[in-house]
Scaffold this active site. Structure first.
Site, PDB file in Angstrom:
ATOM      1  N   VAL A   1      13.715  44.986 -32.962  1.00  0.00           N
ATOM      2  CA  VAL A   1      14.386  45.632 -34.090  1.00  0.00           C
ATOM      3  C   VAL A   1      15.415  46.609 -33.537  1.00  0.00           C
ATOM      4  O   VAL A   1      15.090  47.448 -32.694  1.00  0.00           O
ATOM      5  CB  VAL A   1      13.382  46.369 -34.996  1.00  0.00           C
TER       6      VAL A   1
ATOM      7  N   ASP B   1      -1.474  42.222 -42.138  1.00  0.00           N
ATOM      8  CA  ASP B   1      -1.248  42.986 -40.905  1.00  0.00           C
ATOM      9  C   ASP B   1      -0.947  44.452 -41.214  1.00  0.00           C
ATOM     10  O   ASP B   1       0.063  45.005 -40.765  1.00  0.00           O
ATOM     11  CB  ASP B   1      -0.099  42.367 -40.101  1.00  0.00           C
TER      12      ASP B   1
ATOM     13  N   GLY C   1      12.332  49.161 -31.718  1.00  0.00           N
ATOM     14  CA  GLY C   1      10.966  48.729 -31.456  1.00  0.00           C
ATOM     15  C   GLY C   1      10.914  47.260 -31.144  1.00  0.00           C
ATOM     16  O   GLY C   1      11.908  46.532 -31.227  1.00  0.00           O
TER      17      GLY C   1
ATOM     18  N   LYS D   1      16.237  43.114 -37.556  1.00  0.00           N
ATOM     19  CA  LYS D   1      15.099  42.488 -36.867  1.00  0.00           C
ATOM     20  C   LYS D   1      15.549  41.114 -36.370  1.00  0.00           C
ATOM     21  O   LYS D   1      15.752  40.186 -37.151  1.00  0.00           O
ATOM     22  CB  LYS D   1      13.918  42.354 -37.823  1.00  0.00           C
TER      23      LYS D   1
ATOM     24  N   GLY E   1       9.861  39.446 -32.084  1.00  0.00           N
ATOM     25  CA  GLY E   1      11.227  39.812 -31.783  1.00  0.00           C
ATOM     26  C   GLY E   1      11.416  41.308 -31.667  1.00  0.00           C
ATOM     27  O   GLY E   1      10.455  42.069 -31.547  1.00  0.00           O
TER      28      GLY E   1
ATOM     29  N   GLY F   1       8.160  43.748 -31.463  1.00  0.00           N
ATOM     30  CA  GLY F   1       6.919  43.169 -31.960  1.00  0.00           C
ATOM     31  C   GLY F   1       6.667  41.806 -31.374  1.00  0.00           C
ATOM     32  O   GLY F   1       7.343  41.362 -30.435  1.00  0.00           O
TER      33      GLY F   1
END
Length: 897
Positions: free
Chosen positions: A598, A719, A591, A613, A596, A593
């Site tokens: 992952v 978040d 993934g 990450k 950065g 974000g």
């Protein structure tokens, strides 16, 4: 006594055998042969769901097959979303006890066999999203008990069936997105129980039959994208149960009825865009009489693409729950009534492409605090853009292009920190670009072209990393064009038509910027002496600087990562992580974000799978996020929080900063992928069950409760959203991504800002509590709000932002759920969850499941509403939410006991 005991043992063995073996009934052979014929017609089965259809187990235990408990006859065939290809076997007509056929989201082709008309017990037929051809089977009229028919999005053709009279129990009839022709038959009025009629996207012609008004229970009427013509029958507006009408893209004409609002108390959405309606908007569209309100439940009004004239009636402001008002592409005149901006629930306002004039109201612009999209382009508005536009803290898109707006660009726009698209082209704006724009970190598209903007191009644009295109062409800008950031790629910006610009990258072919050379008299001796002194001194200073730089680099390499109190792994270097992730291969990417990416990795020689990450240190805030996450995870340990293994702060092989966090690997990915049709679901696990969602929601709340009330100091996550909730192999939820988290009290890190500035609203649009958008303090109540929105999303299947929420539901997710409870509960529940729960077991078991599910869902949705109220002090504590959800789970598991 011995004989009696022996008889008891024999009887007990017989009972046990009866419980473990399925005894064949005479007609079981017919059902089995019909299923095998179905399998023989399948040409592709990529998931292997039909592999279990063999002689080793009884057919009632085959994947997708449900049988009645007493007779062991097939009652349901559910093979939806399995990518099966082939034809539907005519032998399906031999499954005489079949009540439900669910084959949606596959690749079936060929005709729908007429033998399906033999299934006189059939109640549910869902063939949506396939490639069936031919005509609709007319003999389906023999299925008098049928409740739902959906063949949406196929290639069916011919005329609509006229045998409607026998379907007195039918409540959903969806034939949209096919190739049906001809007119809507008058017999449609015979379906007395019909609540949903969807004939969108066909080639139907003719007028709307008057008989349609006989459907007293009709709630949803979709006729868009056909060639229907004439006027809309006035009796249609007497169906008081209507709450969604879509007549978009036909050839309807005439005027809108001046009193239709008074007869439709349940109307929530009204789409009549792209027709030939003319005349003024009826003033009564929004008036509320003393006795009963007109359109009290309306949340979406879509009248775009017609020939509507006159002014916008001020009475629209009386529709107090209105979320979407779309009047674009008409011939509306006059100014914008200031009362429109008093609608506190308004999220989308589209008045573009009309003949509106005057100024944009100043005093009331900020009142509609929930406004997300504002479309005012292609009108004749004059005067300045009001400075109070900065009060729209939730604004994501602002479109005021092609008007006659003048004056400076208001600096207050910098307060709209969620803004992603800004279109101001084709006006008469002047002055400089405000420096406050540097706070708009979410900007993606900026178009300020064809104005009179002057002075230099601000340097902060190359720091706005999300910008996809910046258009500053045809203005009066001067000075040097930057060469960094987005200005290094000519495809991401345009500055043509600014005659006083210079410099920039070579592709612009602009003249070089002039250099002022100060000419002084030559003083040879002092000049040489100065050079002889300065050159060695500069070299010496450079050496000291290099030594200092290397010293700082070495300190970075030995960054004291304090998260390994129970560490069983050695400290990891950049090389270790490079090898673990196959050189950060795209195939290992899990993934991405804001800070950065992952990657999945395997640590050698322990052969331990982890998630790595890797932070993009060039992104503003990434380093602070790294330090915050290390500090947060150093001392916290909880079953429902992601476990960090180690961290790495080093340099890569090119000497660049490298920072990474290494977590335990979560094999079931994040919650967002499961809620919204993630492609990695295995086998029949296409969605989360109700019980799984209950357990996950309680897990998340337990993690938050630990952070808020039981950690070494209270921690605010900031978040909470589905993509930050990870699931282990047993679907236990772990709260992750603490990069935005904040301590409630001061720490050694500078991460304790209690009040969010306008340039640092933390979180994700849709989950951020409203008080953060206006500079409110971060708090545990803010996390509770985000959790409440997440809870509503988990059980409704709807995202809190995007077109699915604004246009389909016509409201924000909190209000949509609140308005639906308790009477329209199943309208807002995730249909995938309902199908999974509703299609197992006998009729008695289904009834029990449905009752238990409804009791549970009401309690869960109430918790979500209590958590997501607008005022922080009115929200319940997360510990209270846990208790309420546990009660809901207990009621579901023990319902009726």
């Amino acid at each position: 006594m011995a004989i009696r005991f022996l008889r008891f043992i024999v009887l007990l063995i017989w009972v046990l055998l009866a419980l473990n073996f399925v005894y064949p009934f005479p007609d079981n052979v017919t059902d089995r042969q019909a299923l095998l014929s179905f399998k023989d017609s399948i040409t592709a089965d990529p998931y292997g769901v039909l592999n279990s259809w063999n002689n080793s187990i009884h057919f009632c235990r085959w994947n997708g097959v449900t049988c009645s408990l007493r007779r062991q006859r097939v009652t349901s065939l559910n093979l939806s979303s399995q990518q099966l290809a082939g034809k539907l076997s005519s032998h399906i007509g031999n499954l005489s006890f079949l009540r439900g056929v669910y084959l949606y989201d596959n690749f079936f082709h060929g005709i729908i066999p007429s033998q399906i008309g033999r299934l006189f017990r059939l109640q549910y037929l869902s063939l949506t999203n396939n490639s069936f051809q031919g005509e609709f089977p007319a003999n389906l009229s023999h299925c008098a008990d049928i409740r739902r028919i959906s063949v949406f999005n196929n290639n069916l053709e011919g005329k609509l069936p006229i045998e409607f009279g026998s379907w007195t129990k039918l409540n959903l009839f969806s034939l949209g997105k096919n190739h049906f022709t001809g007119s809507i038959p008058p017999s449609v009025g015979n379906m007395s129980s019909l609540s949903t009629l969807n004939l969108n996207y066909n080639n139907l012609t003719g007028v709307i039959p008057l008989e349609l008004a006989h459907l007293a229970k009709l709630e949803i009427l979709f006729l868009q994208e056909n060639t229907l013509w004439g006027t809309v029958p006035l009796p249609l507006y007497n169906i008081s149960s209507l709450h969604s009408v879509s007549l978009i893209s036909n050839e309807f004409e005439g005027t809108l009825p001046s009193d239709f609002g008074s007869n439709l108390p349940m109307l929530r959405e009204y789409f009549v865009a792209n027709n030939r309606f003319s005349g003024p908007l009826p003033p009564s569209i929004g008036t509320i009489p003393e006795s009963v309100g007109e359109l009290p439940n309306l949340v979406g009004l879509y009248l775009s693409d017609n020939n509507i004239t006159g002014a916008i009636p001020t009475s629209i402001s009386n529709i107090t729950q209105l979320s979407v008002l779309s009047l674009e592409t008409n011939m509306l005149q006059g100014s914008i009534p200031t009362e429109v901006f008093n609608i506190s629930t308004l999220q989308l306002l589209n008045l573009s492409n009309n003949l509106l004039s005057g100024s944009i109201p100043e005093q009331n612009v900020g009142f509609s605090s929930q406004l997300v999209f504002l479309y005012l382009y292609r009108n004749m508005f004059t005067g300045p853009l009001p400075s109070s536009i900065g009060n729209l803290k939730q604004l994501v898109g602002l479109y005021v292009s092609n008007n006659r707006l003048t004056g400076d660009i208001p600096a207050s726009l910098g307060d709209c920190v969620m803004l992603e698209e800004l279109h101001m082209e084709g006006n008469l704006f002047e002055g400089r670009i405000p420096s406050s724009f540097k706070a708009l970190q979410s900007l993606k598209i900026v178009d300020l072209s064809n104005n009179h903007i002057s002075e230099n191009i601000p340097r902060f644009f190359d720091e706005l990393h999300l910008i996809e295109f910046l258009n500053l062409s045809h203005n009066r800008l001067g000075g040097e064009v930057p060469i960094k950031g987005l200005f290094s790629n000519v495809s991401r910006f345009s500055v043509t038509g600014n005659l006083r610009l210079c410099g920039g990258i070579q592709a612009l072919q602009l003249p070089s910027c002039p250099v002022e050379i100060l000419r002084k008299k030559k003083k040879t001796f002092p000049y040489k002496v100065i050079l002889l002194v300065l050159i060695p001194l500069s070299i010496l200073l450079a050496c000291f600087a290099f030594i200092f730089y290397r010293h700082r680099k070495s300190k970075k390499i030995n960054f004291p990562v304090p998260v390994l109190q129970e560490n069983q792994y050695p400290r990891l270097s950049y090389k270790d992580l490079l090898l673990a992730t196959n050189e950060f291969s795209p195939n290992n990417l899990l993934g991405e974000g804001r800070y950065g990416k992952v990657y999945q990795g395997v640590l050698e020689p322990l052969d331990h799978t982890v998630a790595v990450k890797v932070l993009d240190v060039e992104v503003r805030g990434a380093n602070k996020s790294f330090l915050a996450e290390c500090e947060m995870l150093r001392n916290i340990r909880h079953r429902n929080l992601i476990k960090i293994i180690t961290a790495c702060s080093s340099t890569d092989f090119k000497g660049n900063d490298f920072k990474a966090l290494v977590y335990e690997f979560m094999p079931n990915g994040n919650l967002d992928n499961w809620l919204h049709q993630s492609p990695f679901c295995k086998g029949n696990e296409k969605t989360l069950t109700l019980l799984q969602r209950l357990n996950i929601s309680i897990d998340i709340a337990m993690g938050l409760n630990y952070l808020h009330n039981h950690s070494h100091t209270s921690i605010i996550h900031c978040d909470i959203k589905p993509s930050n909730i990870l699931l282990d192999e047993e679907f236990v939820a772990r709260v992750g991504d603490f990069g935005l988290s904040r301590f409630s009290f001061a720490t050694t890190l500078d991460v304790n800002q209690e009040k969010l500035s306008s340039t640092a609203v933390h979180g994700t649009v849709g989950y951020v509590p409203p008080e953060y958008g206006i500079g409110g303090k971060i708090s545990a109540e803010g996390d509770v709000y985000s959790y409440g929105i997440l809870l509503l999303e988990m059980f409704s299947g709807k995202k809190p932002t995007g077109s699915s929420t604004l246009l389909d539901d016509g409201n924000n997710i909190h209000n949509s759920v609140k308005n639906a409870l308790p009477h329209r509960l199943m309208d807002i529940a995730d249909p995938l969850m309902v199908l999974d729960q509703d299609e197992h077991g006998s009729t008695e078991i289904q009834s029990h499941n449905r009752d238990a599910m409804e009791v549970c869902l009401i309690l869960v949705f109430e918790v979500g509403l209590l958590c997501s109220v607008a005022t922080p002090r009115e929200r319940i504590d997360i510990s209270v939410a846990i208790k309420k959800l546990q009660v809901a789970r207990d009621k579901f598991l023990h319902h009726g006991q």
